[in-house]
Structures are given as C-alpha cells and as structure tokens.
Design an enzyme around this catalytic site. Structure first.
Site, mmCIF file in Angstrom:
data_model
loop_
_atom_site.group_PDB
_atom_site.id
_atom_site.type_symbol
_atom_site.label_atom_id
_atom_site.label_comp_id
_atom_site.label_asym_id
_atom_site.label_seq_id
_atom_site.Cartn_x
_atom_site.Cartn_y
_atom_site.Cartn_z
ATOM 1 N N SER A 191 12.010 -41.652 -14.771
ATOM 2 C CA SER A 191 12.670 -41.213 -15.997
ATOM 3 C C SER A 191 14.189 -41.137 -15.843
ATOM 4 O O SER A 191 14.849 -42.131 -15.603
ATOM 5 C CB SER A 191 12.069 -39.874 -16.425
ATOM 6 O OG SER A 191 12.451 -39.540 -17.732
ATOM 7 N N ASP A 209 12.100 -42.448 -23.028
ATOM 8 C CA ASP A 209 11.249 -41.498 -23.748
ATOM 9 C C ASP A 209 12.051 -40.316 -24.287
ATOM 10 O O ASP A 209 11.495 -39.429 -24.918
ATOM 11 C CB ASP A 209 10.077 -41.020 -22.880
ATOM 12 C CG ASP A 209 10.512 -40.209 -21.668
ATOM 13 O OD1 ASP A 209 11.723 -40.163 -21.366
ATOM 14 O OD2 ASP A 209 9.624 -39.620 -21.010
#
EC number: 5.4.2.10
Length: 445
Positions: free
Chosen positions: A99, A246
């Site tokens: 991430s 995301d």
C-alpha cells in the site's frame, strides 16, 4: 507467531516477507479455499514494487503445487483485484502490495470469491494451516495434477468500465482540469485513462514506476508536490493516490490539502441529497469530532469501528449501510466496490463539484475539523495498554482538559499511534510532548 496484521501480511521484502513465506502462505490459503472451490482459479495482481516479481513467482509456485490454476494480471490497484476476482469467477484473489509503505516493504492481501477481504476468523484458519507441516506436505499434488499459470494483460479494460459506470451518465468531466498524482504505483495506467475517457483535461504526476520509487515523496502520503502543481497550473482539483490506489487525498484549487474527514462528510451529504444514502455512515475511531457534528447537523448518523477499511465494510454490512471510510483516505462506496477505491472516490467528488457548480474549496470548507496531532512512535515492545502503569491517570487528565485521545498499536509495524484532538492547537502541542515522553518510558524502557 502471528502473520496477519490490520491489512493482510506485510513486512520487509526478502527478510520477513521472503519467497519461502510467500509460497507457504499461498499454499495455506489455497488449502483453505479448496474446500469452497468452484472454478479452481485464483487471481494474482500486484503493485509496481520490484520485490513483487519475487513474491508473485513464489505465490504461483505454492498455488500450482497444490493443484490450483493461477491467473496473473500484473500491476493493478487493490480494488481492481477485489472486482476482478468476482467478475472473472475466481475462487479467490491475491494482491501483492504494501500500500502506502516504502518500496522495500511488501505485503499479501487476500479476497474471497465475492471480492471481500477475509475476516479475522478466516485469517486465523489460514495461519493455523501455515504452521501445520503435515497438512502442507499432504496438500502437494502429483505431477499430472500440478496447476497451470497464465498471464492476462487485457483485464484492465474490465476494471475501467466498472469505474466509469460509477460516474453519473448525465455528467461529463470536460470542464475540469485535473492533476493526478499516481505515486509511481498501481494506478499509473488506469487513473489517467479513466479521467481522459470521461473528458477531463488531465495532467499526470509520478507515473514512471521503476520498482524502487513507489510512494517516494509523492502520492497520498506526500501531497505537497501535487498541491504546488495544482496551484501553478490553476487546476480545478488534484487527486493523489497511494501505491495500490485504495486511498485518495484531495487537493483543492487553492493548493490546500483536504482533511479526509471533510471529504467523508461532504460525500455523505451528497449521497443523502440524491436519496442514495442507506442507514448510517461508518468511520473509524480515529475520525475527527467535527465529522460527527457535521453529519448530525444534516440528520445523518455516524457509527465508528476499528481502524481498517475491512472493518468499515463489516460494519456497513451489519448496519445495512452503503458509505463509509477512514480519515486516511480509504473511502468505500459499497454500491460500486467491496473495498476502498481511490478512483471511485475521486470520480464521486468530481461529480459533486460538477452537480453543485462549486469549487473544491467551497465544498470541502463545509466541514471544519478540530485540530488533531498524530505521532507515530517507534517502540521496542507492544505491552497490553490496560496494564501500563499510569496510563489510566494520563487519559483522565487529558479528558479533564477537553482533549480526546486515541492510543493504538500499528497492526503492521513496531509503532504506537498517539492521537490527540482538541479545539486549542497550542494545548495539543504541549500535551503531545508529555504523552510522547510517557510512552517512551513505558515502551522503550
């Protein structure tokens, strides 16, 4: 030993997360999903880290050794893996990403056949299988039953269509000048394509991944360069994504970086005004007190949950809701996606600007967050917070000064996150020094 943290398994690539762990973890997950197998296919995607090649090959080896077929789709956003796992009727999906972390970290996230992140109970079962040597050995298949792996490069189109379908059909982005910072990450192809196809004038930053520059002074965690570029180019809005896309950070036309709770608040109100908001909004325990005030003022209830977008989604399902997120920029529109999707959130905010015919700053200015200070303190050990001597008294003292507190350990790193919130920033700065000193002594000896 615990493998799973807040969002999958994460650690330094080649050290904690080496090829052996990746292969064995893939085998353990495959053994779990075999019981529910329909197609005998598992989808594997990744972000742009160089270590992704090593981990991907190890995962493919593990899955094929127990008889699974693997579909490899290359660099794609995490929400794309969630969508494509269900869309391509796979038994499970695997995303290789850390991430927002630096390039030297990596991680493995799992999705079930419906594109949902796994519950803690399922993660625990996979961990148990991982440490069961007999079960792992017994799961290996004969030569004739070894699975096959194939690489498909054109699935990006499916995801682009699904993203564009979340944007109102009666609107176009033709009047917007948009700057995108794709963090040298997984959205470097998808994000510009979506915005251009919907008509926007697009300027793209940080879209040259080399395997080592993901999230480096760019993207959602480092929006300063985006802010400067938005101002310089007189753009209408800027959107920054993290390495796996995301999460979303918005920069208004003045070059101001929006608070994540302000974004949540105005998007929730936009849904309500369209008659699309179901039940209450869900945010995490780290949300700003001003978010609740803003929502309540507009007749919207706020529920809170633990940190992590999977917990937001679980709460939404329990409440029958369809919108929630985290201050960090994970925003879930569950009518369109099963996880936080930075692209969907960016398009919804663009739609809000266009439908209201207002600037980004005037929209975001409706929610005025209270000052918050967050310190990530590196620690030697994670002691039970309830057993730390003097902590109860410290929290009571801060409460008496009208300071809200949240102290929690990182699920993926040796850190404690110290959050203070109050209306007086000078008081916060003073008290944060005391809090940091307290935890240094308590957790670092």
């Amino acid at each position: 030993m615990k493998l799973f943290g807040t969002d999958g398994v994460r650690g330094k690539a080649g050290e904690f997360l080496d090829s052996f762990l990746a292969m064995r973890l893939a085998m353990a997950a495959g053994i779990y999903f075999k019981d529910k197998s329909i197609t005998n296919n598992i989808l594997v995607g990744k972000d742009t880290r160089r270590s992704g090649y090593m981990i991907e090959n190890a995962i493919v080896s593990g899955l094929t050794s127990i008889g699974y077929n693997v579909i490899q789709i290359g660099p794609m956003p995490t929400p794309a893996i969630a969508f494509l796992t269900e869309d391509m009727r796979c038994d499970a999906g695997i995303m290789i990403s850390a991430s927002h972390n630096p390039y030297y970290d990596n991680g493995i996230k799992f999705f079930d056949a419906h594109g949902n992140k796994l519950s803690e109970d399922i993660e625990k079962k996979i961990e148990e299988i991982y440490f069961d040597d007999k079960l792992i050995q017994a799961s290996k298949v004969d030569m004739e039953k070894i699975g096959q792996a194939k690489r498909i490069d054109d699935v990006i189109g499916r995801y682009i269509v699904s993203i564009k379908n979340s944007f109102p059909k009666d609107l176009t982005l033709k009047s917007l000048r948009v700057v995108l910072d794709v963090a040298h990450g997984a959205a470097y192809k998808v994000a510009p394509t979506v915005f251009k196809e919907l008509g926007a004038e697009v300027i793209v930053m940080s879209d040259k991944p080399n395997g080592l520059n993901i999230n480096e002074n760019c993207g959602a965690l480092h929006p300063a360069n985006l802010a400067a570029e938005v101002k310089r180019l007189r753009a209408d809005v800027g959107f920054a994504f993290d390495g796996d896309a995301d999460r979303l950070v918005v920069v208004d036309e003045k070059g101001e970086v929006a608070n994540g709770d302000s974004l949540l608040g105005v998007l929730a109100l936009y849904l309500k005004e369209q008659g699309k908001l179901q039940s209450s909004v869900v945010a995490t325990i780290m949300s700003n007190g001003a978010l609740k005030e803003f929502l309540n003022k507009h007749g919207i209830e706020l529920d809170t949950c633990n940190v992590g977008d999977k917990y937001v989604l679980e709460k939404l399902k329990a409440n029958g809701g369809n919108f929630g997120g985290e201050q960090s920029g994970h925003i879930i529109f569950s009518d369109y996606a099963k996880t936080g999707d930075g692209l969907i959130a960016a398009l919804q905010f663009s739609a809000l600007m266009l439908s209201k015919k207002k600037s980004a700053s005037s929209i975001l200015g409706q929610v005025k967050p209270y000052p918050q200070l967050l310190t990530n303190l590196k620690i030697a050990e994670k002691k039970d917070l309830d057993k730390i001597k003097g902590l109860k008294e410290l929290k009571k003292d801060l409460e008496n000064k009208n300071i809200n507190t949240l102290f929690r350990y990182s699920g993926t790193e040796n850190l404690i996150r110290l959050l203070l919130e109050a209306k007086d920033i000078k008081l916060l700065e003073k008290e944060m020094k005391n809090v940091v000193e307290f935890f240094k002594k308590a957790l670092n000896g």
